[in-house]
Write a protein that holds these residues in place. Structure first.
Motif, mmCIF file in Angstrom:
data_model
loop_
_atom_site.group_PDB
_atom_site.id
_atom_site.type_symbol
_atom_site.label_atom_id
_atom_site.label_comp_id
_atom_site.label_asym_id
_atom_site.label_seq_id
_atom_site.Cartn_x
_atom_site.Cartn_y
_atom_site.Cartn_z
ATOM 1 N N GLN A 26 0.829 -1.198 0.000
ATOM 2 C CA GLN A 26 0.000 0.000 0.000
ATOM 3 C C GLN A 26 0.872 1.260 0.000
ATOM 4 O O GLN A 26 2.048 1.218 0.395
ATOM 5 C CB GLN A 26 -0.911 0.009 1.225
ATOM 6 N N THR A 27 0.278 2.351 -0.426
ATOM 7 C CA THR A 27 0.967 3.640 -0.384
ATOM 8 C C THR A 27 1.495 3.906 1.022
ATOM 9 O O THR A 27 0.778 3.714 2.006
ATOM 10 C CB THR A 27 0.018 4.767 -0.799
ATOM 11 N N GLY A 28 2.756 4.334 1.081
ATOM 12 C CA GLY A 28 3.400 4.586 2.353
ATOM 13 C C GLY A 28 4.133 3.392 2.931
ATOM 14 O O GLY A 28 4.858 3.521 3.932
ATOM 15 N N SER A 64 6.608 -0.243 2.708
ATOM 16 C CA SER A 64 8.025 -0.497 2.426
ATOM 17 C C SER A 64 8.219 -1.875 1.808
ATOM 18 O O SER A 64 7.421 -2.796 2.047
ATOM 19 C CB SER A 64 8.842 -0.419 3.721
ATOM 20 N N ARG A 76 14.051 8.299 0.173
ATOM 21 C CA ARG A 76 13.079 7.223 0.387
ATOM 22 C C ARG A 76 13.698 5.837 0.141
ATOM 23 O O ARG A 76 13.338 4.868 0.804
ATOM 24 C CB ARG A 76 11.875 7.399 -0.539
ATOM 25 N N ASN A 106 11.193 2.809 1.015
ATOM 26 C CA ASN A 106 10.260 3.279 2.038
ATOM 27 C C ASN A 106 9.358 4.371 1.478
ATOM 28 O O ASN A 106 9.640 4.951 0.430
ATOM 29 C CB ASN A 106 11.052 3.824 3.233
ATOM 30 N N SER A 107 8.282 4.641 2.186
ATOM 31 C CA SER A 107 7.336 5.688 1.777
ATOM 32 C C SER A 107 6.946 5.524 0.316
ATOM 33 O O SER A 107 6.958 6.482 -0.469
ATOM 34 C CB SER A 107 7.945 7.084 2.013
ATOM 35 N N LYS A 139 5.104 5.126 -3.205
ATOM 36 C CA LYS A 139 4.022 5.856 -3.847
ATOM 37 C C LYS A 139 3.519 5.049 -5.043
ATOM 38 O O LYS A 139 4.264 4.240 -5.601
ATOM 39 C CB LYS A 139 4.534 7.214 -4.347
ATOM 40 N N SER A 167 -3.001 2.554 -4.262
ATOM 41 C CA SER A 167 -3.367 3.844 -3.665
ATOM 42 C C SER A 167 -4.518 3.700 -2.698
ATOM 43 O O SER A 167 -5.097 2.631 -2.566
ATOM 44 C CB SER A 167 -3.732 4.839 -4.763
#
Length: 121
Positions: free
Chosen positions: A13-15, A17, A67, A84-85, A87, A121
């Motif tokens: 999912q978004t965010g 890792s 990131r 990480n993080s 998008k 997203s």
């Protein structure tokens, strides 16, 4: 002849890792600079990150700076990409590559088969 095998891709999912790994054989591994590239559907393959054979120098695409982190373990003949993080725009097939020339152009000598990373997203 260097053989590269990526692993660690998946759906996140978004965010979230992910950590990609790339195992190399046919070395000596420490003599090769390693790069990560990615290719999204309908787009050209683009540079993501690179690390020198000794691990002393790295370079990152602006889109992933802060990131993503590239690292390597020369004793294990493996290079990693910690992401990480994440998008949705990071969604792509990720490839590792090896070359004895320090560069981040899309013309490395050896390539893996790629691993899919999908960020929802």
């Amino acid at each position: 002849q260097v053989r590269l095998v990526e692993s660690g891709g998946g759906l996140v999912q978004t965010g979230g890792s992910l950590r990609l790994s790339c195992a190399a054989s046919g070395g000596p591994f420490w003599t090769y600079h390693m790069g990560w590239f990615r290719q999204a559907p309908g787009k050209d393959r683009e540079f993501v990150a690179a690390m020198t054979g000794s691990g002393s120098t790295t370079n990152y695409a602006d889109s992933v700076k802060g990131r993503f982190t590239i690292s390597r373990d020369n004793a294990m003949n493996t290079v990693y990409l910690e992401m990480n993080s994440l998008k949705p725009e990071d969604t792509a097939v990720y490839y590792c590559a090896a070359d004895r020339t320090w560069k981040w152009r899309n013309d490395y000598d050896y390539w893996g088969q790629g691993t899919q990373v999908t960020v929802s997203s």
